[in-house]
Design a protein around this motif. Structure first.
Motif, PDB file in Angstrom:
ATOM      1  N   THR A  39     -24.674 -31.162  24.631  1.00 15.93           N
ATOM      2  CA  THR A  39     -25.851 -30.288  24.577  1.00 15.93           C
ATOM      3  C   THR A  39     -25.424 -28.816  24.612  1.00 15.93           C
ATOM      4  OG1 THR A  39     -26.028 -30.596  26.960  1.00 15.93           O
ATOM      5  CG2 THR A  39     -27.492 -31.917  25.577  1.00 15.93           C
ATOM      6  N   ASP A  40     -26.383 -27.941  24.376  1.00 17.06           N
ATOM      7  CA  ASP A  40     -26.117 -26.499  24.367  1.00 17.06           C
ATOM      8  C   ASP A  40     -27.192 -25.777  25.186  1.00 17.06           C
ATOM      9  OD1 ASP A  40     -23.803 -25.784  22.547  1.00 17.06           O
ATOM     10  OD2 ASP A  40     -24.945 -27.074  21.197  1.00 17.06           O
ATOM     11  N   GLY A  41     -26.982 -24.483  25.359  1.00 19.36           N
ATOM     12  CA  GLY A  41     -28.023 -23.619  25.921  1.00 19.36           C
ATOM     13  C   GLY A  41     -28.406 -23.977  27.352  1.00 19.36           C
ATOM     14  N   ALA A  42     -29.706 -23.818  27.647  1.00 16.52           N
ATOM     15  CA  ALA A  42     -30.183 -24.001  29.026  1.00 16.52           C
ATOM     16  C   ALA A  42     -29.999 -25.445  29.496  1.00 16.52           C
ATOM     17  CB  ALA A  42     -31.661 -23.608  29.102  1.00 16.52           C
ATOM     18  N   GLU A  43     -30.174 -26.379  28.565  1.00 14.63           N
ATOM     19  CA  GLU A  43     -30.028 -27.787  28.944  1.00 14.63           C
ATOM     20  C   GLU A  43     -28.598 -28.064  29.420  1.00 14.63           C
ATOM     21  OE1 GLU A  43     -31.000 -30.505  25.791  1.00 14.63           O
ATOM     22  OE2 GLU A  43     -30.659 -32.279  27.049  1.00 14.63           O
ATOM     23  N   TRP A  44     -27.609 -27.555  28.645  1.00 14.49           N
ATOM     24  CA  TRP A  44     -26.203 -27.720  29.040  1.00 14.49           C
ATOM     25  C   TRP A  44     -25.933 -27.051  30.400  1.00 14.49           C
ATOM     26  CZ3 TRP A  44     -23.158 -23.189  29.433  1.00 14.49           C
ATOM     27  CH2 TRP A  44     -21.872 -23.407  29.929  1.00 14.49           C
ATOM     28  N   LYS A  45     -26.462 -25.840  30.559  1.00 17.56           N
ATOM     29  CA  LYS A  45     -26.181 -25.057  31.769  1.00 17.56           C
ATOM     30  C   LYS A  45     -26.647 -25.804  33.027  1.00 17.56           C
ATOM     31  CE  LYS A  45     -26.103 -20.184  32.775  1.00 17.56           C
ATOM     32  NZ  LYS A  45     -26.570 -18.879  32.449  1.00 17.56           N
ATOM     33  N   ALA A  46     -27.855 -26.371  32.932  1.00 13.54           N
ATOM     34  CA  ALA A  46     -28.418 -27.079  34.086  1.00 13.54           C
ATOM     35  C   ALA A  46     -27.586 -28.325  34.399  1.00 13.54           C
ATOM     36  CB  ALA A  46     -29.864 -27.464  33.786  1.00 13.54           C
ATOM     37  N   LYS A  47     -27.130 -28.992  33.362  1.00 10.82           N
ATOM     38  CA  LYS A  47     -26.328 -30.204  33.580  1.00 10.82           C
ATOM     39  C   LYS A  47     -24.989 -29.841  34.206  1.00 10.82           C
ATOM     40  CE  LYS A  47     -28.314 -32.725  29.624  1.00 10.82           C
ATOM     41  NZ  LYS A  47     -29.197 -33.633  30.324  1.00 10.82           N
ATOM     42  N   ARG A  48     -24.350 -28.833  33.642  1.00  7.95           N
ATOM     43  CA  ARG A  48     -23.022 -28.463  34.145  1.00  7.95           C
ATOM     44  C   ARG A  48     -23.102 -28.007  35.609  1.00  7.95           C
ATOM     45  NH1 ARG A  48     -17.501 -26.754  31.371  1.00  7.95           N
ATOM     46  NH2 ARG A  48     -16.495 -25.833  33.153  1.00  7.95           N
ATOM     47  N   ALA A  49     -24.203 -27.307  35.965  1.00  6.45           N
ATOM     48  CA  ALA A  49     -24.326 -26.755  37.322  1.00  6.45           C
ATOM     49  C   ALA A  49     -24.304 -27.864  38.383  1.00  6.45           C
ATOM     50  CB  ALA A  49     -25.612 -25.939  37.426  1.00  6.45           C
ATOM     51  N   VAL A  50     -24.861 -29.032  38.073  1.00  6.12           N
ATOM     52  CA  VAL A  50     -24.891 -30.102  39.079  1.00  6.12           C
ATOM     53  C   VAL A  50     -23.486 -30.653  39.334  1.00  6.12           C
ATOM     54  CG1 VAL A  50     -25.820 -32.388  39.653  1.00  6.12           C
ATOM     55  CG2 VAL A  50     -27.262 -30.718  38.478  1.00  6.12           C
ATOM     56  N   SER A  51     -22.691 -30.785  38.287  1.00  5.30           N
ATOM     57  CA  SER A  51     -21.359 -31.399  38.438  1.00  5.30           C
ATOM     58  C   SER A  51     -20.285 -30.408  38.896  1.00  5.30           C
ATOM     59  CB  SER A  51     -20.907 -32.008  37.102  1.00  5.30           C
ATOM     60  OG  SER A  51     -21.731 -33.076  36.757  1.00  5.30           O
ATOM     61  N   GLN A  52     -20.494 -29.118  38.572  1.00  2.00           N
ATOM     62  CA  GLN A  52     -19.432 -28.120  38.793  1.00  2.00           C
ATOM     63  C   GLN A  52     -18.807 -28.158  40.208  1.00  2.00           C
ATOM     64  OE1 GLN A  52     -18.430 -25.715  36.076  1.00  2.00           O
ATOM     65  NE2 GLN A  52     -16.718 -26.017  37.468  1.00  2.00           N
TER      66      GLN A  52
ATOM     67  N   ALA B 220     -25.500 -36.774  44.006  1.00  2.88           N
ATOM     68  CA  ALA B 220     -25.923 -35.401  43.667  1.00  2.88           C
ATOM     69  C   ALA B 220     -26.858 -35.423  42.456  1.00  2.88           C
ATOM     70  CB  ALA B 220     -24.709 -34.524  43.379  1.00  2.88           C
ATOM     71  N   LEU B 221     -26.571 -36.280  41.492  1.00  2.00           N
ATOM     72  CA  LEU B 221     -27.437 -36.370  40.300  1.00  2.00           C
ATOM     73  C   LEU B 221     -28.791 -36.967  40.675  1.00  2.00           C
ATOM     74  CD1 LEU B 221     -24.740 -37.648  37.761  1.00  2.00           C
ATOM     75  CD2 LEU B 221     -25.964 -35.480  37.590  1.00  2.00           C
ATOM     76  N   LEU B 222     -28.774 -37.932  41.589  1.00  2.00           N
ATOM     77  CA  LEU B 222     -30.051 -38.537  42.017  1.00  2.00           C
ATOM     78  C   LEU B 222     -30.905 -37.526  42.795  1.00  2.00           C
ATOM     79  CD1 LEU B 222     -28.772 -42.087  43.109  1.00  2.00           C
ATOM     80  CD2 LEU B 222     -30.451 -41.619  41.301  1.00  2.00           C
ATOM     81  N   ALA B 223     -30.231 -36.626  43.506  1.00  2.00           N
ATOM     82  CA  ALA B 223     -30.972 -35.637  44.318  1.00  2.00           C
ATOM     83  C   ALA B 223     -31.370 -34.409  43.508  1.00  2.00           C
ATOM     84  CB  ALA B 223     -30.107 -35.212  45.510  1.00  2.00           C
ATOM     85  N   ALA B 224     -30.755 -34.229  42.317  1.00  3.21           N
ATOM     86  CA  ALA B 224     -30.981 -32.993  41.543  1.00  3.21           C
ATOM     87  C   ALA B 224     -32.437 -32.900  41.081  1.00  3.21           C
ATOM     88  CB  ALA B 224     -30.042 -32.965  40.341  1.00  3.21           C
ATOM     89  N   ARG B 225     -32.929 -31.677  40.993  1.00  3.29           N
ATOM     90  CA  ARG B 225     -34.296 -31.436  40.491  1.00  3.29           C
ATOM     91  C   ARG B 225     -34.227 -30.448  39.331  1.00  3.29           C
ATOM     92  NH1 ARG B 225     -34.721 -35.329  42.630  1.00  3.29           N
ATOM     93  NH2 ARG B 225     -35.998 -36.003  44.378  1.00  3.29           N
ATOM     94  N   LYS B 226     -35.118 -30.656  38.357  1.00  7.23           N
ATOM     95  CA  LYS B 226     -35.176 -29.724  37.234  1.00  7.23           C
ATOM     96  C   LYS B 226     -35.986 -28.497  37.645  1.00  7.23           C
ATOM     97  CE  LYS B 226     -35.314 -33.539  34.078  1.00  7.23           C
ATOM     98  NZ  LYS B 226     -36.027 -34.205  33.046  1.00  7.23           N
ATOM     99  N   GLU B 227     -36.083 -27.538  36.725  1.00  6.07           N
ATOM    100  CA  GLU B 227     -36.805 -26.296  37.029  1.00  6.07           C
ATOM    101  C   GLU B 227     -38.242 -26.579  37.455  1.00  6.07           C
ATOM    102  OE1 GLU B 227     -34.991 -22.503  34.715  1.00  6.07           O
ATOM    103  OE2 GLU B 227     -36.866 -23.335  33.966  1.00  6.07           O
TER     104      GLU B 227
END
Ligand code: HEM
Length: 494
Positions: free
Chosen positions: A120-133, A263-270
């Motif tokens: 993915t790219d853009g905001a979608e990628w950013k949100a995904k990467r932030a959880v794993s980083q 962490a992925l199960l606990a993550a919340r979107k915007e």
């Protein structure tokens, strides 16, 4: 830009490209200047497609040698540019990265990765990467280095029998097994080796299928029940099922409270919503597929190179004996083992596990004075850049000394004083640089240190190995080696 199925050749099957991934049609081409980059004229309809299919790596090297740091080539319906000049690579990955997206060649990856961090790219990628980083921070990885040495110890014990029986082992398989064990235990809180019977065949199939080469079996509609389509569905299902089982296990309190699945199960979107099952599954598939095969290949090629160069092996043994004297290494020991790091850096130069990655230009661009049309693909091949005789003396030789800081400068982290940052990029660069780089480097160094202290690996004669350009650079057909115990110094023990 030609449509994917024009001329009956299709290099991408990306069904329903989403807005994020899609690339706008070419503009009128008046926004940038520049000539057409040099390149072969090729055959009218398919260009260099057949050379690409027959010997991909050779074609990339030839383009680099004949036309230099930027070249243009037609692959089926697509005119693409290859870039190897460090300034150009930096331009695409870093300076003008906002103009480049994953694009059409990456869409084949969706078949198995799903819409995760890699595709993915853009905001979608950013949100995904932030959880794993946070799971890839050096300090956290170092604190968990014991997982790597314990898993390597399992392998050393597994080798006791074939070693005693003088039975050759398939090193690639065993390195994949090791990488799978580390990745699962370290990140997902489960031992993925428990699922290896289903995961290994799915990986083997998917890493061939994701490179869309225009073969007939890939071009036929999905609903035609060919063996290829049946296998594709079966292996997609196997991967999904295993990831669903891991998620279920975590929903029922399994895994480790601080692991990445939780962490992925606990993550919340915007908007406050949790991630869907499909989104979590895609992220797990991404981490597994991107992390395990690459590291397994990196480990295999490093051991292969050491076995081919006895003088390198002797120098490495001497360094390990001096610092470790046979004991199990810790992450802290690695700073005292510079030659080990040079050996790993050089193996990743000669055999970069990700040998090529693509981008599509969003808007027209100019690279090195040449015109890059909007919507066209730029190929970035670590393999061709790492074998470029203008950058590397005797590029086909395995010579760890070229990464000696006193000589030419080492890889990232060791400094690259005299060499361009983007002459060497096994892990990519810019914001999309490999999230797992530090894990992979830590793992390969620790595992190689333990293996070399315990066993001498030798290629079985009559079984030549060549690099195969699947999604990763796989040693083909296999790396068959005999494993002989090392008596001096004392073998590594727990
Ligand atoms: C020797 C081992 C490895 C090599 C050579 C390698 C190489 C690469 C390269 C070249 C990229 C950039 C691709 C691009 O820009 O299009 C990348 C991205 C990525 N790698 Fe690795 N990788 C390795 C190990 C790992 C490990 C251990 C993990 C995770 C466990 C991992 C996960 C990822 C992910 C998720 C991405 C996408 C990052 C993003 O787009 O933000 N890799 N890798």
């Amino acid at each position: 830009m030609s449509g994917p199925a024009q001329h009956g050749i299709r290099l991408s099957t990306g069904s329903n490209p989403t807005k994020e991934n899609s690339v706008p049609e070419s503009t009128d081409g008046t926004t940038t200047t520049g000539e057409r980059a040099p390149g072969p004229e090729g055959k009218f309809l398919f260009g260099a497609l057949s050379s690409f299919q027959k010997d991909t790596l050779k074609l990339l090297l030839e383009l680099q040698r004949q036309y230099g740091g930027i070249s243009r080539v037609k692959l089926g319906p697509y005119e693409v540019h290859q870039i190897t000049e460090p300034e150009h690579v930096k331009h695409v990955l870093q300076d003008n990265a906002k103009n480049y997206v994953r694009g059409k060649f990456y869409r084949g990856f969706n078949l198995f990765f799903g819409r995760g961090m890699l595709t993915t790219d853009g905001a979608e990628w950013k949100a995904k990467r932030a959880v794993s980083q946070p799971f890839f921070h050096k300090v956290k990885l170092r604190a968990n280095a014991g997982i790597i040495t314990d898993t390597t110890n399992d392998l050393l014990e597994k080798w006791a029998k074939p070693s005693a029986d003088k039975e050759p082992v398939d090193i690639t398989n065993d390195m994949m097994w090791l990488a799978m064990g580390v990745l699962g235990t370290m990140l997902l809180g489960v031992d993925l080796r428990d699922w290896s019977d289903r995961l290994m065949p799915a990986v083997r199939f998917s890493f061939k299928a994701m490179i869309l080469t225009g073969e007939v079996k890939q071009m036929l509609p999905r609903w035609i029940p060919t063996k290829y389509q049946r296998d594709l569905k079966r292996y997609q299902q196997d991967l999904n099922d295993v990831m669903d089982e891991i998620i279920e296990l975590h929903r029922n309190g399994g895994g480790r409270p601080d692991d990445l699945v939780n962490a992925l199960l606990a993550a919340r979107k915007e908007n406050g919503d949790p991630w869907s099952q499909r989104e979590i599954r895609a992220e797990l598939k991404t981490l597994f597929l991107a992390g395990h095969e690459t590291t397994g290949c990196g480990l295999t090629w490093t051991l292969y190179a050491i076995a081919q160069y006895p003088e390198v092996r002797r120098e490495l043994e001497a360094e390990l004996a001096g610092v470790l004297g046979g004991r199990v290494p810790t992450a802290e020991d690695l700073t005292s083992l510079p030659f080990l790091r040079q050996v790993v850096d050089e193996a990743l130069r000669l055999y970069p596990p990700i040998w090529l990655f693509p981008r599509d230009a969003v808007a027209d661009d100019t690279i090195g004075g040449y015109h890059i049309p909007a919507g066209s693909t730029v190929l970035i091949p670590p393999y061709a850049a790492h074998h470029n005789p203008e950058t590397w003396d005797n590029p086909e030789a395995f010579d760890p000394k070229r990464f000696c800081p006193a000589h030419q400068g080492g890889a990232e982290g060791q400094g690259q004083q005299n060499r361009d940052r983007y002459a060497y990029f096994p892990f990519g660069g810019g914001a999309r640089k490999c999230i797992g780089m530090d894990l992979a480097l830590l793992e390969i160094q620790l595992a190689v240190a333990m293996i070399v202290q315990r066993y001498q690996l030798s290629l079985v004669p009559g079984h030549p190995v060549t690099p195969g350009a699947l999604v990763s650079l796989r040693p083909l057909p296999q790396v068959l080696m005999t494993i002989t115990p090392v008596t001096q110094p004392a073998a590594a023990t727990r």
